[in-house]
Design a protein around this motif. Structure first.
Motif, PDB file in Angstrom:
ATOM      1  N   TRP A 281      -2.009  -3.899   3.236  1.00 58.56           N
ATOM      2  CA  TRP A 281      -1.577  -4.359   1.916  1.00 58.56           C
ATOM      3  C   TRP A 281      -1.212  -5.830   2.046  1.00 58.56           C
ATOM      4  O   TRP A 281      -0.585  -6.234   3.032  1.00 58.56           O
ATOM      5  N   SER A 282      -1.578  -6.621   1.080  1.00 54.55           N
ATOM      6  CA  SER A 282      -1.370  -8.067   1.151  1.00 54.55           C
ATOM      7  C   SER A 282       0.083  -8.404   0.818  1.00 54.55           C
ATOM      8  O   SER A 282       0.422  -8.770  -0.320  1.00 54.55           O
ATOM      9  N   GLU A 283       0.939  -8.252   1.812  1.00 53.23           N
ATOM     10  CA  GLU A 283       2.346  -8.617   1.688  1.00 53.23           C
ATOM     11  C   GLU A 283       2.909  -8.815   3.094  1.00 53.23           C
ATOM     12  O   GLU A 283       2.330  -8.339   4.078  1.00 53.23           O
ATOM     13  N   LYS A 289      10.756  -4.014   2.600  1.00 50.25           N
ATOM     14  CA  LYS A 289       9.739  -3.426   1.726  1.00 50.25           C
ATOM     15  C   LYS A 289       9.768  -1.895   1.776  1.00 50.25           C
ATOM     16  O   LYS A 289       9.249  -1.217   0.893  1.00 50.25           O
ATOM     17  N   TYR A 314       1.824   1.689  -6.362  1.00 52.00           N
ATOM     18  CA  TYR A 314       2.519   0.530  -5.819  1.00 52.00           C
ATOM     19  C   TYR A 314       1.781  -0.733  -6.216  1.00 52.00           C
ATOM     20  O   TYR A 314       0.560  -0.834  -6.067  1.00 52.00           O
ATOM     21  N   GLY A 316       3.228  -3.888  -5.311  1.00 52.32           N
ATOM     22  CA  GLY A 316       3.774  -4.971  -4.500  1.00 52.32           C
ATOM     23  C   GLY A 316       5.199  -5.319  -4.889  1.00 52.32           C
ATOM     24  O   GLY A 316       5.761  -4.765  -5.845  1.00 52.32           O
ATOM     25  N   GLN A 317       5.783  -6.257  -4.162  1.00 51.54           N
ATOM     26  CA  GLN A 317       7.156  -6.705  -4.385  1.00 51.54           C
ATOM     27  C   GLN A 317       7.225  -8.216  -4.204  1.00 51.54           C
ATOM     28  O   GLN A 317       6.417  -8.791  -3.472  1.00 51.54           O
ATOM     29  N   GLU A 319       8.178 -11.698  -2.653  1.00 56.78           N
ATOM     30  CA  GLU A 319       8.440 -12.051  -1.261  1.00 56.78           C
ATOM     31  C   GLU A 319       9.838 -12.671  -1.130  1.00 56.78           C
ATOM     32  O   GLU A 319      10.167 -13.648  -1.806  1.00 56.78           O
TER      33      GLU A 319
END
Length: 368
Positions: A281-283, A289, A314, A316-317, A319
């Motif tokens: 996942w791109s995070e 997280k 989901y 994402g969140q 940063e």
């Protein structure tokens, strides 16, 4: 035991695995569903505090940073099994077994993979408690006895902890990029981190690498000789997913991360979920997280158990990062609005002083 009783197995007792285990233990009906957490160690390690733990004996952090699972399960609803998973068997009927290094097989109807990361150097902890304590003492001795310390990659938190304990030691960071951190964070913040680090007399070598960790004096790839007699690998963690390859090709990406749908399900195995640092996942990979991962995956698992479709997704969140520079200094970034940066007071109050040990222990059901 009822023949229709379903079995949930969680692999990994770190931030993500422990959080989803605690959520599920508070939600499932023990008469219809069993819950088992399989963890390689009989305790969890709060990694942000392990940087200080392996640097100094001050405060006896090992008493609090090695976190027991005694109170993790709500009302004792579930089982903790200590063991290392070596492979997974998936049946056509959407159930299967995980196989431990001892040869023991643990059946699952729903499987959650949260094995976390594997580390090098000071954070490469063994599984056995006695061996972990000796590992900690060994690294403390190495830091104490070194005349100069070279950190091979950007992990400036280690540099700050070393300077707190040994303010006169030469400390050098060797980093492959032209700025600290990575491009997830704005250049303005990355420069602020650099200024904070160098304010303590820490030297930074940019755009270079250390390839040989055993040769002193240390020489970088560009043939620059570094001052110091202890080279510490401070790379980021690698996904601890070697055993997941047993599910077949296409489950992992080239970096060893598990490919998941927004529901946290593995698309080719809808009864297997993956959360935490190991997912593709791109995070940024951070323990912070994990709660959101766990909440969404747990909701989907409970829906699946009840015959419904996993509907929570989901997205994402934001940063966020707090980079400590010892107990009293540090910088923070919050990816809200235009991007908010904060300095020493906030970073020290939120993390540097206590490294979030009490908050983490409470998440495992402990009083402090």
């Amino acid at each position: 035991m009822s023949a229709t009783r379903k079995s949930i197995v969680v692999v990994g007792g770190g931030a993500a695995g422990a959080t989803i285990t605690r959520i599920l233990s508070s939600k499932i009906n023990a008469s219809t569903t069993s819950l088992t957490l399989i963890t390689a160690r009989p305790f969890a390690l709060h990694l942000p505090a392990c940087i200080r733990l392996t640097t100094t004996a001050e405060g006896k952090l090992e008493d609090d940073v090695l976190i027991p699972y005694d109170n993790l399960l709500v009302n004792g609803n579930g089982t903790i099994k200590v063991g290392r998973v070596t492979s997974i068997e998936q049946n056509k009927e959407n159930s299967g077994s995980v196989i431990l290094s001892t040869g023991e097989r643990v059946h699952y109807d729903i499987l959650v993979l949260a094995p976390g990361s594997e580390w090098d150097g000071p954070l490469a902890f063994p599984d056995d408690r006695a061996a972990v304590l000796e590992h900690i003492k060994s690294w403390r001795r190495k830091f104490e006895n070194a005349s100069g310390i070279i950190l091979a990659w950007w992990w400036c938190q280690y540099a700050g902890e070393i300077k707190d304990v040994f303010p006169r030691k030469k400390v050098t960071i060797v980093h492959s990029d032209s700025q600290l951190l990575n491009s997830t964070y704005p250049n303005k913040y990355r420069k602020l981190v650099e200024k904070d680090v160098t304010s303590r007399g820490i030297n930074i070598v940019f755009n270079d690498y250390v390839d040989n960790f055993d040769t002193i004096p240390a020489t970088t790839r560009s043939q620059r000789q570094l001052e110091g007699d202890l080279i510490v690998p401070t790379f980021g963690g690698r996904p601890g997913t070697g055993f997941v390859k047993s599910l077949g090709s296409g489950v992992l990406n080239a970096r060893g991360q598990i490919k998941v749908a927004p529901t946290f399900q593995i698309e080719s195995h809808p009864n297997i979920y993956a959360i935490g640092d190991v997912i593709d996942w791109s995070e940024q990979k951070q323990a912070a997280k994990a709660p959101k991962h766990a909440q969404i995956a747990a909701a989907n698992i409970l829906s699946q158990l009840n015959g419904g479709s996993p509907g929570k997704q989901y997205t994402g969140q934001p940063e966020l990062i707090i980079i400590t520079n010892g107990k009293k200094q540090g910088t923070s970034y919050m990816g809200f609005l235009w991007g908010i940066t904060l300095g020493n007071w906030f970073s020290s109050s939120m993390k540097g002083k206590e490294l979030m040990v009490s908050m983490t222990r409470k998440a495992y059901g402990l009083s402090k």
